[in-house]
Design a protein around this motif. Structure first.
Motif, short mmCIF file in Angstrom:
data_model
loop_
_atom_site.label_atom_id
_atom_site.label_comp_id
_atom_site.label_asym_id
_atom_site.label_seq_id
_atom_site.Cartn_x
_atom_site.Cartn_y
_atom_site.Cartn_z
N MET A 1 0.84 -1.20 0.00
CA MET A 1 0.00 0.00 0.00
C MET A 1 0.88 1.26 0.00
O MET A 1 1.86 1.32 0.71
CB MET A 1 -0.89 -0.01 1.25
CG MET A 1 -1.90 1.13 1.25
SD MET A 1 -2.97 1.07 2.70
CE MET A 1 -4.00 -0.33 2.26
N LEU A 2 0.47 2.20 -0.85
CA LEU A 2 1.25 3.43 -1.00
C LEU A 2 1.15 4.29 0.26
O LEU A 2 0.06 4.57 0.75
CB LEU A 2 0.68 4.20 -2.21
CG LEU A 2 1.50 5.33 -2.80
CD1 LEU A 2 2.88 4.85 -3.21
CD2 LEU A 2 0.77 5.92 -4.01
N LYS A 3 2.31 4.67 0.77
CA LYS A 3 2.33 5.53 1.95
C LYS A 3 3.19 6.76 1.67
O LYS A 3 4.16 6.68 0.92
CB LYS A 3 2.90 4.78 3.15
CG LYS A 3 1.95 3.72 3.70
CD LYS A 3 2.49 3.11 4.98
CE LYS A 3 1.50 2.11 5.54
NZ LYS A 3 1.99 1.48 6.76
N GLY A 4 2.81 7.86 2.29
CA GLY A 4 3.60 9.07 2.17
C GLY A 4 4.23 9.41 3.50
O GLY A 4 3.69 9.06 4.56
N GLU A 49 4.42 8.18 8.61
CA GLU A 49 3.88 7.50 7.43
C GLU A 49 2.36 7.48 7.48
O GLU A 49 1.77 7.12 8.49
CB GLU A 49 4.42 6.07 7.35
CG GLU A 49 5.86 6.01 6.88
CD GLU A 49 6.25 4.63 6.36
OE1 GLU A 49 7.10 4.58 5.47
OE2 GLU A 49 5.69 3.63 6.84
N MET A 50 1.74 7.88 6.36
CA MET A 50 0.28 7.85 6.27
C MET A 50 -0.14 7.30 4.92
O MET A 50 0.56 7.49 3.92
CB MET A 50 -0.30 9.26 6.43
CG MET A 50 -0.19 9.86 7.81
SD MET A 50 -0.89 11.54 7.92
CE MET A 50 -2.64 11.21 8.10
N ALA A 84 5.93 12.17 -5.52
CA ALA A 84 4.92 12.40 -6.56
C ALA A 84 3.87 11.28 -6.67
O ALA A 84 2.68 11.58 -6.79
CB ALA A 84 5.59 12.63 -7.91
N PRO A 85 4.25 9.98 -6.63
CA PRO A 85 3.22 8.94 -6.75
C PRO A 85 2.15 9.04 -5.66
O PRO A 85 0.95 8.87 -5.94
CB PRO A 85 4.02 7.63 -6.63
CG PRO A 85 5.39 7.99 -7.09
CD PRO A 85 5.61 9.40 -6.60
N PHE A 86 2.56 9.33 -4.44
CA PHE A 86 1.62 9.46 -3.33
C PHE A 86 0.70 10.66 -3.53
O PHE A 86 -0.52 10.57 -3.37
CB PHE A 86 2.37 9.58 -2.00
CG PHE A 86 1.46 9.75 -0.81
CD1 PHE A 86 0.88 8.66 -0.20
CD2 PHE A 86 1.17 11.03 -0.31
CE1 PHE A 86 0.02 8.82 0.89
CE2 PHE A 86 0.33 11.19 0.76
CZ PHE A 86 -0.25 10.09 1.37
#
Length: 246
Positions: A1-4, A49-50, A84-86
């Motif tokens: 899962m993508l995290k920022g 991280e979120m 950028a992806p997040f």
């Protein structure tokens, strides 16, 4: 899962785009501006991280304020394009669910084609131009300014809306030719809806002290109203010179 990696967030921002805005400050920056008031955002490995869902859950309670004021979501930093992806996924979801206005606050140290997916879901770019003179830019930020100027041209060539912002520090930004040149450059761009000078302030000094770092602009005052008025006048004059040529 993508995290920022998130530095902090603000639910009632009023200076980072139109209306009242949710402002998400991303962690990480490759520039090291001498006047940075958040040097704790520089590290690429810190921050909380979120997931995109977690950020959306923070936005949702305040949607009526953003909508009624003509506001929306702004992602800032640090430097937002480093993740950028997040940010792309976040903007995409905010648009899909709520048709929310999206603003990207960036120093432009990236390439338009590389972050095109992000720019395609961005309604407005706040572009911070730190210095028009390359040598002075390197001294001020640790990096050359060619990427920032290329990014501005990319946005212009692709008909993207932008606000250009320029922090003014006495002793660093007062040269007449630099201000005229900045105006000429801005005058060569399409899509600039607004230009703003942000007067330098000392509010970030305590952050440098907390980190145990020497503050590079120790003793530098904030600019006077007259200095800011002069800078606007010279920049506007440079813009008119470009307009007269075209």
């Amino acid at each position: 899962m993508l995290k920022g990696r998130i530095h902090s967030l603000e639910t009632f921002g009023t200076v980072d785009g139109p209306g009242i805005r949710f402002v998400l400050f991303m962690q990480g920056c490759l520039l090291q501006c001498q006047y940075c008031h958040n040097p704790d955002t520089w590290s690429l490995t810190e921050g909380k991280e979120m997931t995109v869902e977690e950020v959306l859950a923070e936005i949702e309670p305040y949607l009526s304020y953003y909508r009624s004021s003509g506001g929306g979501l702004t992602v800032s930093g640090g430097e937002a394009t480093l993740q950028a992806p997040f940010v792309t996924e976040l903007f995409r979801e905010a648009k899909k669910r709520w048709n929310l206005h999206t603003t990207l606050d960036t120093n432009g140290y990236n390439e338009g084609d590389k972050i095109r997916d992000l720019l395609d879901v961005t309604d407005l770019v706040l572009l911070d131009l730190k210095h028009i003179d390359n040598e002075k830019h390197i001294k001020l930020t640790g990096k050359p300014n060619d990427r920032m100027l290329k990014m501005a041209h990319w946005l212009s060539d692709h008909d993207r809306k932008m606000w250009i912002r320029h922090v003014y520090v006495p002793g660093i930004h007062e040269d007449e030719q630099d201000l005229l040149e900045l105006g000429r450059f801005i005058g060569s761009l399409r899509g600039v809806e607004k230009f703003e000078i942000l007067p330098y302030h000392q509010m970030g000094i305590y952050k440098w002290q907390e980190l145990g770092w020497a503050y590079p602009l120790e003793g530098v005052p904030s600019p006077t109203d007259e200095e800011i008025e002069r800078a606007y006048r010279l920049i506007h004059e440079g813009e008119q010179q470009t307009a007269a040529k075209s």
